[in-house]
Write an enzyme that holds these catalytic residues in place. Structure first.
Site, PDB file in Angstrom:
ATOM      1  N   ARG A 269       0.872  -1.186   0.000  1.00 27.88           N
ATOM      2  CA  ARG A 269       0.000   0.000   0.000  1.00 27.88           C
ATOM      3  C   ARG A 269       0.901   1.226   0.000  1.00 27.88           C
ATOM      4  O   ARG A 269       1.758   1.385   0.860  1.00 27.88           O
ATOM      5  CB  ARG A 269      -0.956   0.006   1.186  1.00 27.88           C
ATOM      6  CG  ARG A 269      -0.311  -0.067   2.552  1.00 27.88           C
ATOM      7  CD  ARG A 269      -1.332   0.233   3.642  1.00 27.88           C
ATOM      8  NE  ARG A 269      -0.834  -0.119   4.970  1.00 27.88           N
ATOM      9  CZ  ARG A 269      -0.050   0.647   5.710  1.00 27.88           C
ATOM     10  NH1 ARG A 269       0.341   1.834   5.244  1.00 27.88           N
ATOM     11  NH2 ARG A 269       0.349   0.244   6.896  1.00 27.88           N
ATOM     12  N   HIS A 273      -2.092   3.415   6.437  1.00 24.42           N
ATOM     13  CA  HIS A 273      -3.043   2.345   6.737  1.00 24.42           C
ATOM     14  C   HIS A 273      -4.475   2.856   6.602  1.00 24.42           C
ATOM     15  O   HIS A 273      -5.306   2.240   5.931  1.00 24.42           O
ATOM     16  CB  HIS A 273      -2.793   1.808   8.140  1.00 24.42           C
ATOM     17  CG  HIS A 273      -3.794   0.802   8.596  1.00 24.42           C
ATOM     18  ND1 HIS A 273      -3.869  -0.463   8.073  1.00 24.42           N
ATOM     19  CD2 HIS A 273      -4.780   0.888   9.522  1.00 24.42           C
ATOM     20  CE1 HIS A 273      -4.854  -1.123   8.658  1.00 24.42           C
ATOM     21  NE2 HIS A 273      -5.422  -0.324   9.542  1.00 24.42           N
ATOM     22  N   TYR A 283       7.538   4.317  10.070  1.00 19.35           N
ATOM     23  CA  TYR A 283       7.925   2.906  10.108  1.00 19.35           C
ATOM     24  C   TYR A 283       8.331   2.342   8.744  1.00 19.35           C
ATOM     25  O   TYR A 283       8.657   1.163   8.634  1.00 19.35           O
ATOM     26  CB  TYR A 283       6.793   2.047  10.706  1.00 19.35           C
ATOM     27  CG  TYR A 283       5.447   2.203  10.007  1.00 19.35           C
ATOM     28  CD1 TYR A 283       5.118   1.420   8.907  1.00 19.35           C
ATOM     29  CD2 TYR A 283       4.506   3.115  10.470  1.00 19.35           C
ATOM     30  CE1 TYR A 283       3.876   1.553   8.282  1.00 19.35           C
ATOM     31  CE2 TYR A 283       3.282   3.255   9.852  1.00 19.35           C
ATOM     32  CZ  TYR A 283       2.966   2.472   8.762  1.00 19.35           C
ATOM     33  OH  TYR A 283       1.739   2.611   8.144  1.00 19.35           O
TER      34      TYR A 283
END
Length: 370
Positions: A269, A273, A283
């Protein structure tokens, strides 16, 4: 002391042998070149163009949905860019009578399966009309509980089996969903009863901020289906031809009474999120993002179709313009939906209300009339 011979117990070797059998299935590589001609699905030129059109349209839908979310005109939204091949090529292999049980990132599949776009926008806003699926559209509302749709899909597929339907139930979750108990219960039940179901795990590498390698010691998610006794496949989830081929094969076997299949689509992706505060730069590295951008499903499919003389800039511009106009009309229709009231929710909850809801209905009916 145990004898040291060729029959000595070696469970680590057994695990290694199983893991080594899961090779990545691919048809169209990152450069847009066919590398597995024998497996290339028999899609017509018109079907290839239609699939590409849907992927381009959905990328625009994702961009506009992010913008609408930032403007406060949408509520909950999970970006989909990078997963178009995984989502749309799998849906492209379905028939109208098949049921889709989506996760919250899987709105594109149910839109292309027949859910009006304006209702998808209302779902994002939490409006009950967004979950009032039109007659003949075989989709469930997107599941918010992570992994719960796997159990539901097993049940829907069992119902189809009992009724002799030549159709399947297909469901989706992410790599994080495969760490949930519902995932295991769903595939185990489906395997035990050999129901016509297809379970797709879209391994986009992160469950929010948790990388896939920290969720499980398994080398692949696909291999987890073996424990449930069902065929399992590891596929390049950014290759639309490969995703279509494995889904079509799984569907054909399911309706022929051969039971369920677990498919792991390896993808990425590009966005966060969800739009609810996630920051992927905390991250993920820019190097990782760049490496996956080179595998973009739209880029490789565009290159392939251009080489066949089926796609060009003019065609893509037409699809983009169409998407923008239809999205504009859909959000306008969503804006015109009546404001949601508490009494609306109470009135659609039960066929016959229990006493405590009747009390609440009376209270809110009076309150809303003022």
């Amino acid at each position: 002391m145990a004898a040291n011979n060729s029959t000595q117990l070696d469970p680590k070797k057994t695990l290694q042998e199983i893991e080594e059998k899961f090779e990545m299935f691919q048809i169209l590589n990152e450069e847009g070149t066919i590398v597995n001609e024998e497996a290339n699905p028999n899609l017509s030129d018109e079907e290839l163009v239609e699939l590409m059109s849907r992927m381009v349209y959905t990328r625009i839908l994702d961009q506009r949905s992010i913008s609408l979310n930032r403007q406060g005109r949408l509520g909950f939204y999970a970006p989909t860019a990078g997963q178009e091949a995984s989502q749309l090529a799998s849906q492209f292999a379905l028939e109208k009578e098949d049921f889709i049980l989506p996760g919250y990132r899987d709105v594109p599949q149910i839109v292309w399966h027949g859910l009006p776009l304006w209702q998808a926008f209302l779902f994002s806003r939490g409006h009950f009309m967004g979950n009032q699926i039109p007659e003949g559209v075989n989709v469930f509302p997107p599941q918010i509980i992570i992994g719960a749709q796997f159990i539901q899909a097993a049940g829907v597929a069992l119902g189809m089996q009992k009724r002799g339907k030549k159709a399947i139930a297909i469901t989706y979750t992410g790599d994080g969903g495969s760490s949930q108990g519902d995932f295991y219960e769903g595939i185990n039940f489906a395997g035990a009863f050999r129901v016509p179901a297809v379970f797709i795990v879209q391994n986009n590498q992160y469950a929010i901020s948790t990388p896939r390698e920290l969720q499980t010691a398994a080398k692949t998610i696909a291999q987890k289906g073996i424990a449930a006794g069902i065929p399992s496949v590891l596929v390049d989830g950014m290759d639309p031809l490969a995703v279509y081929a494995v889904t079509k094969d799984a569907r054909d076997r399911a309706i022929n009474g051969e039971g369920p299949t677990l498919i792991e689509t390896v993808c990425y992706r590009y966005g966060p999120h969800t739009m609810a505060g996630d920051d992927p730069t905390r991250y993920r590295t820019s190097e990782t993002d760049s490496a996956w951008e080179k595998r973009d499903p739209l880029v490789r499919f565009r290159t392939y179709l251009e080489g066949k003389g089926l796609w060009n800039e003019e065609k893509e511009a037409e699809v983009i313009e169409k998407a923008k106009e239809e999205i504009k009309d859909a959000i306008k229709k969503a804006d015109s939906a009546p404001k949601q009231k508490v009494t609306d929710l109470i009135n659609i909850m039960y066929d016959e209300n229990p006493y405590n809801l009747d009390e609440q209905l009376a209270y809110y009916t009076e309150k809303e009339s003022k």
